[in-house]
Write a protein that holds these residues in place. Structure first.
Motif, PDB file in Angstrom:
ATOM      1  N   ALA A   1     -29.780  87.902 -28.117  1.00  0.00           N
ATOM      2  CA  ALA A   1     -28.369  88.100 -28.479  1.00  0.00           C
ATOM      3  C   ALA A   1     -27.502  86.988 -27.891  1.00  0.00           C
TER       4      ALA A   1
ATOM      5  N   THR B   1     -24.442  91.038 -26.889  1.00  0.00           N
ATOM      6  CA  THR B   1     -23.535  90.022 -27.441  1.00  0.00           C
ATOM      7  C   THR B   1     -22.148  90.166 -26.814  1.00  0.00           C
ATOM      8  N   ASP B   2     -21.663  91.400 -26.754  1.00  0.00           N
ATOM      9  CA  ASP B   2     -20.333  91.649 -26.181  1.00  0.00           C
ATOM     10  C   ASP B   2     -20.283  91.223 -24.710  1.00  0.00           C
TER      11      ASP B   2
ATOM     12  N   GLN C   1     -25.942  94.441 -29.842  1.00  0.00           N
ATOM     13  CA  GLN C   1     -24.484  94.287 -29.914  1.00  0.00           C
ATOM     14  C   GLN C   1     -23.856  94.305 -28.522  1.00  0.00           C
TER      15      GLN C   1
END
Ligand code: RAM
Length: 379
Positions: A269, A243-244, A240
């Motif tokens: 990601a 991804t961010d 995550q």
């Protein structure tokens, strides 16, 4: 030219891997042992392969001088398929020689968390600790304590500093990996424009070594003068967060042409984010073919034209043999010593960039739209 050499080696490696097949057996030797299902019976070609027996003076590795060894394998963090794949062959190799392996993960991908793990291991009855380090220097006191207690210390994937280990198993030479990545960035950008790095943790020893080597290669050659590295972002090897970070890079640099992610977690990601959002920014780096297959292709529909990694099964096997050879006294980790890593053949200990010693498994492997599906069956 370089690409052609790598491709040729890749073909040889792939043929060997596919012929060898992909056996499967449980790697479980304790409750902390990996559940990774994939392990290979044989490994791929390597540059260092010589294929002859070690013939150590005081050991007989073929008939079980490694038997009974108790080894702890320490990861950077739990839940990383990359480590689990290498660990599976590490475990099967040690077990095939009559030893046992406990795989232990720190609570998080930090040096402090690994120090807690090491503290615990040192008080137990291990013959060796093999670890992938979350920090280059911060583990030194603890690893020296382990060595002082008579525990052999090896490392693979991510090296603690030279004083903290007896030997490092380098998956592919640091400069070779960096050169492949720089050339990919150069190729995919068309030789100019903005690019960014999406790394793992900011302290990760292996990622930082590759990043430093990439910067040095670029600084040393005018060919790369029009490449602009705008940022090194850190996704901490968490999907995550990676991804961010990818999203933030796209927002902050609308002209960004390429992201290079030298981490399997980061590249997977970023690949998904870029592809799902039809971003014009492309991707390369180090990835697992099985995690990258859906995103690797030519043209606008795919986020990644090609990427790299190395012989994953060989990495676990070589690391296991190096560790067992340390415990048996066959090697001490000194320059120019040799040993036999089972079917991989004979390896020689060489000088590492950090002043310590290492064993280099082979060359980076390139994964393209043409071969990614075949490799995805393996890892
Ligand atoms: C991630 C880890 C690992 C690294 C690979 C390429 O899985 O950070 O240490 O070697 O990527």
């Amino acid at each position: 030219m370089k690409k052609k050499i790598i491709s040729a080696l890749l073909c040889a490696a792939m043929a060997t891997s596919l012929l060898a097949g992909c056996g499967s057996s449980s790697a479980g030797s304790s409750s902390t042992t990996t559940s990774a299902a994939t392990e290979a019976a044989a490994s791929t070609e390597t540059a260092a392969k010589a294929g002859e027996s070690a013939g150590s003076a005081d050991t007989d590795s073929s008939s079980g001088s490694y038997a009974g060894q108790k080894i702890a394998l320490v990861g950077k963090s739990a839940g990383n398929a990359f480590f689990e794949i290498a660990a599976a062959t590490f475990v099967s190799t040690v077990e095939s020689e009559g030893g046992t392996v406990d795989i232990v993960y720190p609570e998080e991908a930090t040096a402090d968390a690994q120090i807690k793990v090491l503290d615990n291991l040192i008080s137990q009855d291990y013959d060796a600790i093999c670890l992938s380090a979350n920090d280059t220097n911060a583990l030194q006191a603890k690893l020296e304590e382990a060595m002082d207690a008579g525990i052999a210390v090896s490392s693979f994937d991510s090296a603690p500093n030279a004083d903290s280990r007896q030997i490092f198993v380098n998956q592919a030479g640091t400069t070779a990996v960096a050169q492949a990545l720089v050339d990919a960035v150069y190729d995919i950008t068309g030789g100019e424009g903005q690019w960014a790095i999406l790394s793992a943790t900011s302290q990760a020893s292996n990622q930082n070594a590759w990043i430093d080597a990439m910067k040095a290669i670029i600084a040393a050659n005018d060919q790369y003068a029009n490449l602009e590295l705008v940022e090194v972002a850190y996704g901490d090897d968490e999907a995550q967060k990676s991804t961010d970070q990818t999203e933030a890079l796209l927002q902050n640099y609308p002209d960004l042409k390429v992201i290079c992610a030298p981490t399997t977690v980061g590249i997977a990601a970023a690949a998904k984010y870029l592809q799902d959002n039809s971003a014009s920014c492309k991707l390369t780096g180090l990835g697992l073919p099985s995690e990258m297959e859906a995103y690797t292709g030519d043209g606008d529909d795919y986020s990644c034209p090609y990427f790299y990694l190395w012989d994953m099964e060989g990495l676990g096997t070589l690391s296991a043999y190096a560790t067992m050879a340390l415990v048996s006294g066959e090697i001490t980790g000194a320059l120019d010593e040799t040993f036999t890593a089972g079917d991989l053949g004979e390896y020689t200990i060489t000088a590492a960039d950090d002043g310590g010693t290492e064993i280099v498994l082979g060359l980076p492997l390139e994964f393209t739209p043409e071969n990614v599906s075949e490799y995805a069956k393996l890892y």
